[in-house]
Design a protein around this motif. Structure first.
Motif, short mmCIF file in Angstrom:
data_model
loop_
_atom_site.label_atom_id
_atom_site.label_comp_id
_atom_site.label_asym_id
_atom_site.label_seq_id
_atom_site.Cartn_x
_atom_site.Cartn_y
_atom_site.Cartn_z
N LEU A 1 56.21 72.79 57.94
CA LEU A 1 55.17 72.59 56.93
C LEU A 1 53.95 71.86 57.46
O LEU A 1 52.81 72.22 57.11
CB LEU A 1 55.75 71.82 55.73
N VAL A 2 54.15 70.82 58.27
CA VAL A 2 53.01 70.03 58.74
C VAL A 2 52.96 69.97 60.26
O VAL A 2 52.22 69.16 60.82
CB VAL A 2 53.07 68.59 58.16
N HIS A 3 53.78 70.80 60.93
CA HIS A 3 53.78 70.91 62.39
C HIS A 3 54.09 69.56 63.07
O HIS A 3 53.56 69.25 64.14
CB HIS A 3 52.42 71.43 62.89
N ALA A 4 54.95 68.75 62.44
CA ALA A 4 55.38 67.48 63.03
C ALA A 4 56.80 67.21 62.54
O ALA A 4 57.03 67.10 61.33
CB ALA A 4 54.44 66.34 62.63
N ALA A 5 57.76 67.11 63.47
CA ALA A 5 59.16 66.92 63.09
C ALA A 5 59.43 65.51 62.56
O ALA A 5 60.02 65.33 61.51
CB ALA A 5 60.06 67.22 64.28
N ARG A 6 59.03 64.50 63.33
CA ARG A 6 59.19 63.08 62.93
C ARG A 6 60.64 62.76 62.60
O ARG A 6 60.96 62.15 61.58
CB ARG A 6 58.30 62.77 61.73
N PHE A 7 61.55 63.18 63.49
CA PHE A 7 62.98 62.94 63.26
C PHE A 7 63.29 61.46 63.17
O PHE A 7 64.13 61.03 62.35
CB PHE A 7 63.80 63.60 64.37
N VAL A 8 62.66 60.66 64.01
CA VAL A 8 62.96 59.22 64.03
C VAL A 8 62.66 58.60 62.67
O VAL A 8 63.45 57.80 62.14
CB VAL A 8 62.16 58.53 65.14
N GLY A 9 61.52 58.94 62.08
CA GLY A 9 61.20 58.39 60.77
C GLY A 9 62.20 58.80 59.71
O GLY A 9 62.61 57.97 58.87
N HIS A 10 62.62 60.06 59.71
CA HIS A 10 63.63 60.52 58.75
C HIS A 10 64.97 59.81 58.98
O HIS A 10 65.66 59.45 58.02
CB HIS A 10 63.81 62.03 58.86
N TRP A 11 65.33 59.61 60.24
CA TRP A 11 66.58 58.93 60.56
C TRP A 11 66.55 57.48 60.07
O TRP A 11 67.53 56.99 59.49
CB TRP A 11 66.83 58.98 62.06
N VAL A 12 65.45 56.79 60.28
CA VAL A 12 65.32 55.41 59.81
C VAL A 12 65.44 55.35 58.29
O VAL A 12 66.08 54.45 57.73
CB VAL A 12 64.00 54.80 60.28
N ALA B 1 68.80 64.16 58.35
CA ALA B 1 67.50 63.83 58.94
C ALA B 1 66.94 65.02 59.71
O ALA B 1 65.73 65.29 59.68
CB ALA B 1 67.63 62.61 59.85
N GLY B 2 67.81 65.77 60.41
CA GLY B 2 67.35 66.93 61.15
C GLY B 2 66.82 68.03 60.25
O GLY B 2 65.85 68.71 60.59
N ALA B 3 67.45 68.21 59.07
CA ALA B 3 66.96 69.22 58.14
C ALA B 3 65.55 68.88 57.64
O ALA B 3 64.67 69.75 57.57
CB ALA B 3 67.92 69.35 56.95
N TRP B 4 65.32 67.61 57.35
CA TRP B 4 63.98 67.19 56.92
C TRP B 4 62.98 67.30 58.07
O TRP B 4 61.81 67.65 57.87
CB TRP B 4 64.02 65.77 56.37
#
Length: 327
Positions: free
Chosen positions: A179-190, A169-172
C-alpha cells in the motif's frame, strides 16, 4: 509567472502547476490548460487572465456551478487574485501562489528522539521485544502455576506464541509494502510486543485488585475496557505504518474495532450467570499476596457477614432445587 495549487477537501495540496503564460483556461475538457477531474466542474469553467490594469483575475466562463472566492457563498463572475487567494470551482479548490512565496524549513532525514528511532527501525529491537515478551509471559505463568512446570512444554508454548506474533507483524508489513511501499516490520513487531506485554500487565493488576474489590462483574468490565484500549492502540499503530489513511478514517476504524470488542465481551458476560459470585472477595489464580496488604475487619463484622452469606446460600440452594424440579 504564478503557481496554482489544487487542494483536497481537507486543504491538503494534491498538485502544483506552474503557469508561465496567460490566459489559462480551467475546466474538465481536454482542451483546457488546467484540467480538473471533478464532476462539479464545467468543461470550460473559468479562465485566468490579466485585466487592463495588469491585475491577475479569474473570470467565470458562465459555468454551471459558478466561482466562489475563499469560503464565501456568493457566486462571483470575476475574482481578483493576490499571492495567497483561494477560489472554489464547484467542489474543486484552487490556491494561487507567487514564485517568492516562502516554504517551510527542510526536515532532517532522521527526526524524533533517538530512542524512538531505534525502537521502530533498528533490527535489534526485534530481539529486545521478543525477550521482553518471553520474560514477562514466563513470569506470569510461574506466578499462576500450582504444579511443576515442564520446561519443554513451556519453551514450545512460548515459541509458538512468538511465531504467531511474527506472522501477525509480517502480514501487516506485507500490507505496508503493497500500500505505501514500506514494510516497516520492526515497527509492527514492536507494536505487537507492546500489546502482549500490556495484556499481561492488565491481567496482573486486575488479578491483585480482586483481593481488595468485591464486585467481580465491574472488574471484568474494566478488564474488557482496558483490553479494548490496547487493541485500539495496536490497530492505530498498524494503520499508521501500513496505510495512507487520513486521521479521521484511522480514528473511525479504531473506534469501530474497539466498540465491537467491547460488545462481544459484554455479550459473554451477560451469558454467564455470575450473580452468585458477587459475594466472593477473591477470584484469581495468582499466589496470595502478603496478608498485611489486605484490608482487615473485626471478628464481629466477619461473623455478621457469614450469617448474611448463609441466607444467600440457602436462597441459592432453593433456586437450584426449583430448577431441578422443573427439569
Amino acid at each position: 509567472m504564478i503557481h496554482v495549487e489544487v487542494l483536497g477537501r481537507r486543504g491538503q495540496i494534491l498538485e502544483r502547476i506552474r503557469v508561465d503564460g496567460l490566459p489559462l483556461t480551467i475546466g474538465r475538457a481536454y482542451d483546457c490548460d488546467l484540467i480538473l477531474d471533478d464532476p462539479t466542474v464545467s468543461p470550460h469553467h473559468a479562465q485566468l487572465q490579466r485585466d487592463p490594469d495588469g491585475a491577475l483575475v479569474l473570470v467565470d466562463l458562465e459555468s454551471h456551478n459558478g466561482v466562489f472566492a475563499g469560503g464565501g457563498h456568493a457566486r462571483m463572475s470575476r475574482v481578483v487574485l493576490d499571492g495567497g487567494a483561494e477560489v472554489r470551482l464547484g467542489h474543486a479548490a484552487l490556491r494561487f501562489r507567487r514564485p517568492d512565496h516562502p516554504v517551510a524549513e527542510t526536515q532532517p532525514l532522521e527526526s524524533g528522539h533517538p530512542l524512538l528511532r531505534w525502537a521502530t527501525a533498528h533490527w535489534s529491537t526485534v530481539l529486545v521485544g521478543g525477550a521482553a515478551v518471553l520474560l514477562v509471559s514466563v513470569w506470569e505463568l510461574w506466578r499462576a502455576a500450582f504444579v511443576e512446570i515442564d520446561p519443554a512444554q513451556l519453551a514450545q508454548g512460548r515459541l509458538n506464541a512468538l511465531l504467531l506474533m511474527a506472522l501477525w507483524a509480517g502480514a501487516w508489513a506485507l500490507c505496508g509494502r503493497l500500500l505505501v511501499h514500506a514494510a516497516r516490520f520492526v515497527g509492527h513487531w514492536v507494536a505487537v510486543c507492546g500489546y502482549v506485554v500490556g495484556q499481561i500487565a492488565v491481567r496482573l493488576v486486575l488479578s491483585y485488585a480482586r483481593f481488595v474489590l468485591a464486585p467481580i462483574a465491574a472488574l471484568q468490565r474494566a478488564e474488557a475496557l482496558l483490553e479494548a484500549l490496547l487493541l485500539a492502540a495496536l490497530l492505530w499503530v498498524h494503520l499508521r505504518l501500513a496505510t495512507a489513511l487520513q486521521l479521521r478514517r484511522r480514528v473511525l476504524v479504531v473506534l469501530v474495532a474497539a466498540s465491537l470488542w467491547l460488545a462481544y465481551q459484554e455479550l459473554e458476560l451477560r451469558q454467564d450467570d455470575t450473580d452468585w459470585v458477587q459475594t466472593l472477595p477473591y477470584w484469581s489464580r495468582l499466589h496470595p499476596i502478603p496478608p498485611r496488604w489486605l484490608p482487615a475487619e473485626p471478628a464481629d463484622t466477619f461473623f455478621e457477614r457469614a450469617r448474611a452469606m448463609r441466607s444467600d446460600l440457602d436462597e441459592l440452594a432453593r433456586e437450584l432445587e426449583a430448577r431441578e424440579a422443573q427439569r
